[in-house]
Design an enzyme around this catalytic site. Structure first.
Site, PDB file in Angstrom:
ATOM      1  N   GLU A   1     -46.046   3.849  14.937  1.00 48.25           N
ATOM      2  CA  GLU A   1     -47.440   4.321  15.375  1.00 48.25           C
ATOM      3  C   GLU A   1     -47.321   4.229  17.204  1.00 48.25           C
ATOM      4  O   GLU A   1     -48.300   3.505  17.656  1.00 48.25           O
ATOM      5  CB  GLU A   1     -48.674   3.955  14.730  1.00 48.25           C
ATOM      6  CG  GLU A   1     -48.769   4.205  13.389  1.00 48.25           C
ATOM      7  CD  GLU A   1     -50.165   4.129  12.589  1.00 48.25           C
ATOM      8  OE1 GLU A   1     -50.834   3.381  13.549  1.00 48.25           O
ATOM      9  OE2 GLU A   1     -50.312   4.654  11.640  1.00 48.25           O
TER      10      GLU A   1
ATOM     11  N   GLU B   1     -47.231   5.031   5.396  1.00 53.54           N
ATOM     12  CA  GLU B   1     -48.294   4.578   5.350  1.00 53.54           C
ATOM     13  C   GLU B   1     -49.477   5.579   4.821  1.00 53.54           C
ATOM     14  O   GLU B   1     -49.430   6.711   5.427  1.00 53.54           O
ATOM     15  CB  GLU B   1     -48.987   3.842   6.578  1.00 53.54           C
ATOM     16  CG  GLU B   1     -48.550   2.733   6.991  1.00 53.54           C
ATOM     17  CD  GLU B   1     -49.264   2.106   8.317  1.00 53.54           C
ATOM     18  OE1 GLU B   1     -50.378   2.328   8.608  1.00 53.54           O
ATOM     19  OE2 GLU B   1     -48.438   1.548   8.991  1.00 53.54           O
TER      20      GLU B   1
HETATM   21  C1  BGC Z   1     -51.392   0.772  11.170  1.00 50.32           C
HETATM   22  C2  BGC Z   1     -51.768  -0.482  10.114  1.00 50.32           C
HETATM   23  C3  BGC Z   1     -53.298  -0.328  10.129  1.00 50.32           C
HETATM   24  C4  BGC Z   1     -53.685   1.063   9.429  1.00 50.32           C
HETATM   25  C5  BGC Z   1     -55.123   1.103   8.951  1.00 50.32           C
HETATM   26  C6  BGC Z   1     -52.159   2.089  11.050  1.00 50.32           C
HETATM   27  O1  BGC Z   1     -52.913   2.537  11.997  1.00 50.32           O
HETATM   28  O2  BGC Z   1     -50.191   0.902  11.231  1.00 50.32           O
HETATM   29  O3  BGC Z   1     -51.489  -1.707  10.903  1.00 50.32           O
HETATM   30  O4  BGC Z   1     -53.875  -1.570   9.266  1.00 50.32           O
HETATM   31  O5  BGC Z   1     -53.491   2.178  10.062  1.00 50.32           O
HETATM   32  O6  BGC Z   1     -55.957   1.004  10.302  1.00 50.32           O
END
Ligand code: BGC
Length: 450
Positions: free
Chosen positions: A166, A353
Site C-alpha cells: 500500500e 487483502e
Molecule cells: C493494511 C492493513 C490494515 C488494513 C485494515 C490495509 O490498509 O494493509 O495493515 O490493517 O488495511 O485497515
C-alpha cells in the site's frame, strides 16, 4: 440456492503484517521502527495503544500455524520486520531476528502452507527515518539491499515476494494526511515519498531478476472505487481523480513507465511536482509477475469546488457500513478489478487483502460475526464475476487471520477471522473462520443460505 463456485486452481489464504501481530518489540535485538516512535507519541494512536505485545505471534507462531492448517489455507501472507533483520536499517545483520523468520517459514512449509512475504508493511527502521526516511533517496538503496539480502537468504524457501504494501498509505496517508507514521502533513513530501517507494519497488525487482532468484515478485497497492453521482462531466472527472490517486498514480509508473497526466496536472496546480530524475521511470517500469490487490471499500462521489485535495465530495447514499464506518461496496471490487485488466492487461492478480472490521466479542466461547461472513460472501461474489469476465485471479487472501494492532485505531478495531483477547492473548475461532474453512474445502459457498 445461489452457488458461487471457484475453480480448483484458486489459491486461498489469509494475511497479516509484522508490527500488527508479532509483539516482542524489544526482543532478540530488534531495532525501533517508525511505528514504535509514532505509537508512543501521545495522541497519535487511539487509547495510547502500541505494538509492543500485539498478538505475541513472535512467541505463538506455532499455535497460529496450527490454526492456519486447520483452516485449510494454501498461502499465508506475512511481512518481515525490517528492523528485526537490520536494526539500523543497513549494516550489521541481527542473526536472532533472521533465525526467527527461518524457523517461522520452515514451520509454515512443514505444515503445507506456502509463504507469501511482504518486505515492507510500514515499519521503517527509525534510524532511516532519522536521516529523512523515504524522502531521502538513500532509503531506496537501503531497501534494495535489505530486499536482496532476504531473496538470497530465503531463495527456494519463499517463492512469492511483495515489495511494498500500500504505497498510497505509506506516502499520502502518512506524510500528507498525517494519520500514520511518521505523521507529517506536507503534500510535496508525500509525492516525494510515493516516487521513492515506487523506485524502491523497481530496484528490488531488478535485484531479484539480476540474480535469477526462484519465484515470483509483485507489489500490493491499495485500491478504492468511486462511482460518479451523476453523468455530469465534472462528477465523472472528480471520481476519476479520486480513484486515480490510488490506482493510476501507483499503477501507471509500474505498468506504463509514466505518471498519469490528469493527476500530475492536478498536483501541479497545487504546486507539487514529482521529483523524477533521469532513468527513474525505467527503474520503476519493471515487468512484475503478479500484482497484489487490497480492496475494502468504495463510494458514490461528486464534484465539489475547493473540497479537500481533489474537489471530490463523497455522498452517503445510505450504505451499510462496517464497524470502521467504511461503506460496504462490493460492486467497486468488481469494477476495480475489471479496470485493472482493461488498463494494464492480463496481469496475474492475487487479492492480498479483503475483509471487514466488526467488533463482535466472545460469548460463551463463540463469536457470532455473521456480518463478516456476509461481507466476505458479497466480495467473493464480485470476485467471481470478475473471474467470469476474464480477470486473471490466482488467489484470494482475507484480511486478517487474527484481530491485531489496527494502526492508528490501536486494538479498537477487529478485522480477524480469529478473535484475540488482548489481555490473555487467547485465540478464539469466529463463525467466519468456520465459514471460510468450509468455503475453502468445498471451493464454493451458497450466497443465500445462512
Ligand atoms: C493494511 C492493513 C490494515 C488494513 C485494515 C490495509 O490498509 O494493509 O495493515 O490493517 O488495511 O485497515
Amino acid at each position: 440456492m445461489a452457488i458461487i463456485e471457484f475453480s480448483k486452481e484458486m489459491r486461498w489464504g489469509a494475511a497479516t503484517a509484522a508490527y500488527q501481530i508479532e509483539g516482542a518489540a524489544d526482543m532478540d535485538g530488534r531495532g525501533p521502527s517508525i511505528w514504535d516512535t509514532f505509537s508512543k507519541t501521545p495522541g497519535k494512536v487511539l487509547n495510547g495503544d502500541n505494538g509492543d505485545v500485539a498478538c505475541d505471534s513472535y512467541h505463538r507462531y506455532e499455535e497460529d500455524i496450527q490454526l492456519m492448517k486447520e483452516l485449510g489455507i494454501d498461502i499465508y501472507r506475512f511481512s518481515v520486520s525490517w528492523p528485526r533483520i537490520f536494526p539500523s536499517g543497513t549494516g550489521e545483520v541481527n542473526e536472532k531476528g533472521l533465525q526467527y523468520y527461518h524457523d517461522f517459514v520452515d514451520a509454515l512449509v512443514e505444515n503445507g502452507i506456502e509463504p507469501m512475504c511482504t518486505l515492507y508493511h510500514w515499519d521503517l527502521p527509525q534510524a532511516l527515518q532519522d536521516k529523512g526516511g523515504w524522502d531521502n533517496r538513500e532509503t531506496i538503496d537501503a531497501f534494495a539491499d535489505y530486499a536482496e539480502f532476504m531473496f538470497k537468504e530465503f531463495n527456494g524457501k519463499i517463492k512469492k515476494w511483495i515489495t511494498i504494501n500500500e504505497p498510497w498509505c505509506v506516502s499520502f496517508l502518512s506524510n500528507y494526511i498525517g494519520l500514520h507514521a511518521p505523521g507529517f502533513t506536507s503534500l510535496q513530501l508525500a509525492a516525494n515519498v510515493a516516487h521513492h517507494l515506487l523506485l524502491a519497488h523497481g530496484e528490488a525487482v531488478l535485484r531479484f531478476r539480476n540474480s535469477s532468484f526462484e519465484g515470483e515478485i509483485g507489489y500490493a497497492p491499495n485500491t478504492e472505487w468511486n462511482e460518479p453521482f451523476s453523468n455530469k462531466q465534472e462528477d465523472i472527472d472528480a471520481c476519476r481523480r479520486a480513484t486515480g490517486w490510488f490506482v493510476e498514480w501507483f499503477f501507471d509508473p509500474v505498468f506504463k513507465g509514466s505518471y498519469p497526466k490528469f493527476m500530475v496536472d492536478w498536483f501541479e496546480q497545487k504546486g507539487v511536482t514529482v521529483p523524477i530524475l533521469d532513468g527513474d521511470m525505467d527503474i520503476i517500469n519493471q515487468p512484475i509477475d503478479f500484482v497484489g490487490i487490497n480492496y475494502y471499500t468504495g463510494s458514490v462521489a461528486r464534484y465539489k469546488e475547493n473540497h479537500d485535495l481533489l474537489d471530490v465530495e463523497k455522498v452517503d447514499i445510505g450504505y451499510e457500513k462496517t464497524d470502521f464506518d467504511w461503506n460496504i461496496y462490493p460492486e467497486g471490487f468488481y469494477k476495480v478489478l475489471t479496470k485493472i485488466k482493461d488498463q494494464y492487461g492480463d496481469v496475474p492478480i492475487y487479492i492480498t487483502e479483503n475483509g471487514a472490521c466488526y467488533n463482535d466479542g466472545v460469548e460463551n466461547g463463540r463469536v457470532k460475526d455473521q456480518r463478516r461472513i456476509d461481507y466476505l460472501k458479497q466480495h467473493l461474489t464480485s470476485l467471481k464475476r470478475a473471474i467470469d469476465n476474464g480477470v486473471n485471479i490466482k488467489g484470494y487472501l482475507t484480511w486478517s487471520l487474527l484481530d491485531n494492532f489496527e494502526w492508528a485505531e490501536g486494538y479498537d478495531k477487529r478485522f480477524g477471522i480469529i478473535h484475540v483477547d488482548f489481555n490473555t492473548l487467547k485465540r478464539t475461532k469466529k463463525d467466519s473462520y468456520y465459514w471460510y474453512k468450509q468455503t475453502i474445502s468445498n471451493g464454493w459457498f451458497d450466497m443465500v443460505y445462512k
